[in-house]
Motif scaffolding. Structure first.
Motif, PDB file in Angstrom:
ATOM      1  N   VAL A 409      19.915   8.325  20.205  1.00 32.51           N
ATOM      2  CA  VAL A 409      19.649   9.123  21.378  1.00 32.51           C
ATOM      3  C   VAL A 409      20.933   9.283  22.149  1.00 32.51           C
ATOM      4  O   VAL A 409      21.256  10.605  22.453  1.00 32.51           O
ATOM      5  N   GLU A 410      21.866   8.213  22.318  1.00 34.88           N
ATOM      6  CA  GLU A 410      22.915   8.457  22.872  1.00 34.88           C
ATOM      7  C   GLU A 410      23.967   9.224  22.105  1.00 34.88           C
ATOM      8  O   GLU A 410      24.663  10.035  22.878  1.00 34.88           O
ATOM      9  N   VAL A 411      24.086   9.175  21.002  1.00 36.11           N
ATOM     10  CA  VAL A 411      24.970   9.811  20.137  1.00 36.11           C
ATOM     11  C   VAL A 411      24.715  11.368  19.992  1.00 36.11           C
ATOM     12  O   VAL A 411      25.247  12.237  20.169  1.00 36.11           O
ATOM     13  N   ALA A 412      23.327  11.454  19.918  1.00 33.96           N
ATOM     14  CA  ALA A 412      22.801  12.821  19.795  1.00 33.96           C
ATOM     15  C   ALA A 412      23.181  13.578  21.285  1.00 33.96           C
ATOM     16  O   ALA A 412      23.504  14.865  21.316  1.00 33.96           O
ATOM     17  N   LEU A 413      22.974  12.845  22.517  1.00 34.80           N
ATOM     18  CA  LEU A 413      23.295  13.419  23.608  1.00 34.80           C
ATOM     19  C   LEU A 413      24.782  13.954  23.739  1.00 34.80           C
ATOM     20  O   LEU A 413      25.232  15.085  24.029  1.00 34.80           O
ATOM     21  N   GLN A 414      25.783  12.963  23.214  1.00 36.03           N
ATOM     22  CA  GLN A 414      27.001  13.373  23.446  1.00 36.03           C
ATOM     23  C   GLN A 414      27.455  14.343  22.359  1.00 36.03           C
ATOM     24  O   GLN A 414      28.596  15.087  22.470  1.00 36.03           O
ATOM     25  N   LEU A 415      26.878  14.454  21.023  1.00 36.50           N
ATOM     26  CA  LEU A 415      27.217  15.306  20.248  1.00 36.50           C
ATOM     27  C   LEU A 415      26.884  16.593  20.323  1.00 36.50           C
ATOM     28  O   LEU A 415      27.611  17.751  20.237  1.00 36.50           O
ATOM     29  N   ARG A 416      25.958  17.179  21.395  1.00 37.94           N
ATOM     30  CA  ARG A 416      25.500  18.270  21.964  1.00 37.94           C
ATOM     31  C   ARG A 416      26.606  18.681  22.973  1.00 37.94           C
ATOM     32  O   ARG A 416      26.784  19.920  22.850  1.00 37.94           O
ATOM     33  N   ASP A 417      27.295  17.764  23.672  1.00 38.10           N
ATOM     34  CA  ASP A 417      28.296  18.159  24.460  1.00 38.10           C
ATOM     35  C   ASP A 417      29.622  18.781  23.609  1.00 38.10           C
ATOM     36  O   ASP A 417      30.275  19.516  23.767  1.00 38.10           O
ATOM     37  N   PHE A 418      29.793  17.608  22.519  1.00 36.38           N
ATOM     38  CA  PHE A 418      30.859  17.899  21.602  1.00 36.38           C
ATOM     39  C   PHE A 418      30.989  19.185  20.609  1.00 36.38           C
ATOM     40  O   PHE A 418      31.770  19.932  20.609  1.00 36.38           O
ATOM     41  N   ALA A 419      29.510  19.675  20.691  1.00 35.50           N
ATOM     42  CA  ALA A 419      29.397  20.857  19.846  1.00 35.50           C
ATOM     43  C   ALA A 419      30.036  22.252  20.730  1.00 35.50           C
ATOM     44  O   ALA A 419      30.407  23.026  19.963  1.00 35.50           O
ATOM     45  N   ASP A 420      29.872  21.938  21.874  1.00 35.18           N
ATOM     46  CA  ASP A 420      30.435  23.203  22.623  1.00 35.18           C
ATOM     47  C   ASP A 420      32.161  23.409  22.563  1.00 35.18           C
ATOM     48  O   ASP A 420      32.672  24.261  22.683  1.00 35.18           O
ATOM     49  N   SER A 421      32.805  22.236  22.050  1.00 34.00           N
ATOM     50  CA  SER A 421      34.037  22.408  21.949  1.00 34.00           C
ATOM     51  C   SER A 421      34.341  22.680  20.154  1.00 34.00           C
ATOM     52  O   SER A 421      35.550  22.778  19.883  1.00 34.00           O
ATOM     53  N   VAL A 422      33.258  22.783  19.432  1.00 35.56           N
ATOM     54  CA  VAL A 422      33.623  23.181  17.964  1.00 35.56           C
ATOM     55  C   VAL A 422      33.347  24.741  17.902  1.00 35.56           C
ATOM     56  O   VAL A 422      32.342  25.346  18.319  1.00 35.56           O
ATOM     57  N   GLY A 423      34.256  25.289  17.429  1.00 36.86           N
ATOM     58  CA  GLY A 423      34.203  26.728  17.512  1.00 36.86           C
ATOM     59  C   GLY A 423      33.455  27.525  16.144  1.00 36.86           C
ATOM     60  O   GLY A 423      32.952  26.643  15.285  1.00 36.86           O
ATOM     61  N   ARG A 425      30.176  29.055  13.757  1.00 36.54           N
ATOM     62  CA  ARG A 425      28.791  28.586  13.396  1.00 36.54           C
ATOM     63  C   ARG A 425      28.582  27.213  13.159  1.00 36.54           C
ATOM     64  O   ARG A 425      27.776  26.659  13.193  1.00 36.54           O
ATOM     65  N   GLU A 426      29.948  26.647  13.027  1.00 32.59           N
ATOM     66  CA  GLU A 426      29.912  25.196  12.642  1.00 32.59           C
ATOM     67  C   GLU A 426      29.255  24.515  13.928  1.00 32.59           C
ATOM     68  O   GLU A 426      28.641  23.199  13.875  1.00 32.59           O
ATOM     69  N   GLN A 427      29.435  25.066  15.079  1.00 28.29           N
ATOM     70  CA  GLN A 427      28.709  24.508  16.325  1.00 28.29           C
ATOM     71  C   GLN A 427      27.139  24.219  16.128  1.00 28.29           C
ATOM     72  O   GLN A 427      26.676  23.446  16.621  1.00 28.29           O
ATOM     73  N   LEU A 428      26.615  25.154  15.447  1.00 29.17           N
ATOM     74  CA  LEU A 428      25.328  25.194  15.173  1.00 29.17           C
ATOM     75  C   LEU A 428      24.873  23.988  14.110  1.00 29.17           C
ATOM     76  O   LEU A 428      23.874  23.307  14.432  1.00 29.17           O
ATOM     77  N   ALA A 429      25.866  23.742  13.176  1.00 26.89           N
ATOM     78  CA  ALA A 429      25.687  22.611  12.411  1.00 26.89           C
ATOM     79  C   ALA A 429      25.534  21.215  13.100  1.00 26.89           C
ATOM     80  O   ALA A 429      24.867  20.185  12.817  1.00 26.89           O
ATOM     81  N   VAL A 430      26.572  21.015  14.029  1.00 25.68           N
ATOM     82  CA  VAL A 430      26.936  19.872  14.721  1.00 25.68           C
ATOM     83  C   VAL A 430      25.418  19.647  15.791  1.00 25.68           C
ATOM     84  O   VAL A 430      25.011  18.562  15.877  1.00 25.68           O
ATOM     85  N   GLU A 431      25.147  20.627  16.418  1.00 22.71           N
ATOM     86  CA  GLU A 431      23.818  20.678  17.007  1.00 22.71           C
ATOM     87  C   GLU A 431      22.569  20.103  16.256  1.00 22.71           C
ATOM     88  O   GLU A 431      21.729  19.317  16.737  1.00 22.71           O
ATOM     89  N   ALA A 432      22.550  20.603  14.983  1.00 25.06           N
ATOM     90  CA  ALA A 432      21.545  20.237  14.115  1.00 25.06           C
ATOM     91  C   ALA A 432      21.658  19.115  13.624  1.00 25.06           C
ATOM     92  O   ALA A 432      20.539  18.272  13.624  1.00 25.06           O
TER      93      ALA A 432
END
Length: 558
Positions: A409-423, A425-432
């Motif tokens: 849960v903690e990593v998922a939470l922080q990965l969603r923030d990290f996804a904003d810094s990924v340019g 369509r790969e951002q969609l994969a990070v969120e997934a």
């Protein structure tokens, strides 16, 4: 070519390309994950696996289930390899690794339908996995490898939800004792912990022997049943007259000549025994056979001898007693001998066995596991194997994470923030990827009979408020601090699971063409619609490509 078709593949070959190939592989991976998903967590259910000969295995150990299932589909077997890698590396977390892998494939399928390219998804998954491991390492809790209480908590956590749970406190204590006993300068080799299963009694009757239990008996009835304060010789040789290396023919013309040959053989055997006597041996363990005459002489000297001892057992005896394994019986000297306070032949679980115990600083030990039935003992052994793996890993790494789905849960939470810094369509994969990790707490809740949405919402809320160790208590349904509760597991269990699951998912996603050299068509169980044991396997995977064979008969059990 004059518009003539160019035939490259043989008539027996089958080919599936493009989205059909991706869809087929994803379906296979998801089916494997679904087959073990209900076993996850302390409230996970068991599977009954019946082989072609009628043998039955009842377990909720992920890697055991996947080994026993007759899986034929090549893509499905790649997911099975995830469980095997997890088992080999850390000994626990196999079900989690497979479930995460299946969820990554499921999320990727949704992205593929949105026309996100497989390569883009793969790149996003890899970035997310690296970030996830980094986040886990930053949040890891350092533990003192000498803290017995903490190690016992870790051992008990690994056994929770398995057949050994009712006696997990006792077994956790035995596991920690065993691991600490075999630890040396080179680390911890689990091979030095021998597990002996005994049907009879209860799990609470299990015990740890500081020494070695051999499934052997004395070589001769006149040898002593037990020896106290024994000097132990371990010989990787035979106590027999050596044969010549070349073929030779001897013509005997006189009975006296034959008697001379026999006397010479007897003399050689007596010299071998005399060598052991002079060295001061009270017990000898021989890797090969012992001649009848040598047995007689050994018995006369009051030496307890055991023959045909396996190499692995010989090494354990040497480690336990401090003896050196000698290659030639003629070379045995006093310095090569080890010591054991007591060596005896005893009735263990209805079988006569040799027990070597009361050794100083045993570096090889034996866990005697008891249980009411063979199935119980087998499942306890699997739980012990997992527990030994996590305790060993904790001592080696010195870092743990809270359990109960808290890290995911903690990593998922922080990965969603990290996804904003990924340019892109790969951002969609990070969120997934972040969404896929939450399959662990969601499944824990489902298997405990809780509302998975309510549980996940509360977990997210608590983690959003900074409670990193907040995890789901499957027994009460509450979200609690897992670190305070002592529910922890090694960091490497989580990082290895994420790494293996990501690699397998990415490899399957990058396959856009499946070429089979023959007819691999077969049955495959749809996780939502299993066939019955007697009927035909449930529908294929498309493109005529193979199914999951033996799982067809397991459909109703999944």
């Amino acid at each position: 070519m004059g518009n003539q078709p160019l035939i490259v593949l043989s008539e027996d070959s089958q080919r599936t390309s493009g989205k059909d190939a991706q869809s087929m592989n994803i379906t296979a991976g998801k089916a494997v994950a679904e087959s073990v998903r209900t076993t996850l967590g302390p409230k996970g259910m068991d599977k009954m696996l019946v082989d072609s000969t009628g043998g039955v295995v009842v377990t909720n150990d992920g890697v055991t289930i996947l080994k026993e299932m007759d899986i034929e589909h090549p893509a499905a077997n790649m997911i099975v390899e995830v469980a095997q890698t997890q088992e080999d590396e850390v000994g626990d977390g196999t079900t989690s690794a497979v479930v995460v892998s299946g969820e990554l494939l499921k999320k990727a399928e949704d992205l593929l339908e949105q026309d996100v390219h497989a390569t883009t998804i793969a790149n996003g998954y890899r970035q997310a996995a690296e970030k996830a491991k980094e986040l886990l390492e930053d949040a890891a809790i350092d533990v003192d490898a000498d803290d017995r209480d903490y190690l016992e908590q870790i051992a008990a956590t690994a056994m929770t939800g398995k057949g050994a749970e009712s006696s997990k406190d006792l077994l956790a204590e035995l596991v920690v004792d065993a691991v600490l006993a075999v630890q040396d300068e080179e680390g911890i080799d689990a091979e030095n912990i021998k597990i002996e299963k005994i049907v009879g009694g209860s799990v609470d009757d299990s015990e740890l022997v500081d020494g070695v239990l051999l499934d052997k008996v004395r070589a001769h009835d006149n040898m002593p049943f037990f020896v106290e304060d024994a000097n132990v010789a371990v010989v990787d040789d035979a106590l027999e007259v050596r044969e010549t290396e070349i073929d030779a023919e001897v013509n005997v013309t006189d009975p006296d000549q034959l008697q001379q040959f026999l006397d010479q053989e007897e003399k050689q055997l007596k010299e071998m025994v005399d060598t052991l006597v002079e060295a001061g041996a009270d017990a000898v363990f021989v890797g090969d056979g012992i001649d009848d005459m040598a047995q007689h002489y050994l018995a006369q000297e009051g030496i307890l001898a055991v023959r045909r001892v396996k190499d692995s057992d010989a090494k354990r005896i040497a480690r336990a007693t401090g003896a050196r394994v000698v290659a030639n019986v003629d070379d045995v000297e006093a310095d090569d001998l080890g010591f054991a306070g007591r060596i005896s032949q005893q009735d263990v679980g209805g079988d006569e066995q040799i027990l070597i115990e009361d050794v100083e600083d045993a570096k090889s030990v034996t866990l005697l596991l008891r249980g009411g039935t063979e199935h119980v003992v087998d499942e306890v052994e699997r739980a012990i194997d997992d527990s030994l793996g996590v305790v060993r890993t904790t001592i080696e790494d010195g870092t743990v994470l809270p359990g109960g789905g808290a890290p995911e849960v903690e990593v998922a939470l922080q990965l969603r923030d990290f996804a904003d810094s990924v340019g892109g369509r790969e951002q969609l994969a990070v969120e997934a990827f972040a969404d896929a990790l939450e399959v662990i707490p969601r499944t824990l809740a489902e298997n405990a009979g809780l509302d998975s949405i309510d549980s996940l919402v509360e977990l997210r809320s608590r983690h959003d408020g900074g409670e990193y160790a907040a995890g789901l208590d499957a027994y009460s349904g509450d979200v609690i601090d897992m670190e305070e509760e002592g529910v922890v597991e090694p960091l490497r269990v989580k990082t290895q699971a994420i790494e293996s699951a990501t690699e397998a998912a990415v490899m399957l996603l990058r396959i856009d063409d499946v070429i089979a050299a023959g007819d691999l068509s077969g049955g495959q169980v749809d996780p939502d619609d299993g066939g019955d044991a007697g009927g035909p396997p449930a529908g294929g995977m498309g493109g005529g490509m193979g199914g999951m064979g033996g799982m067809g008969g397991m459909g109703g059990a999944m």
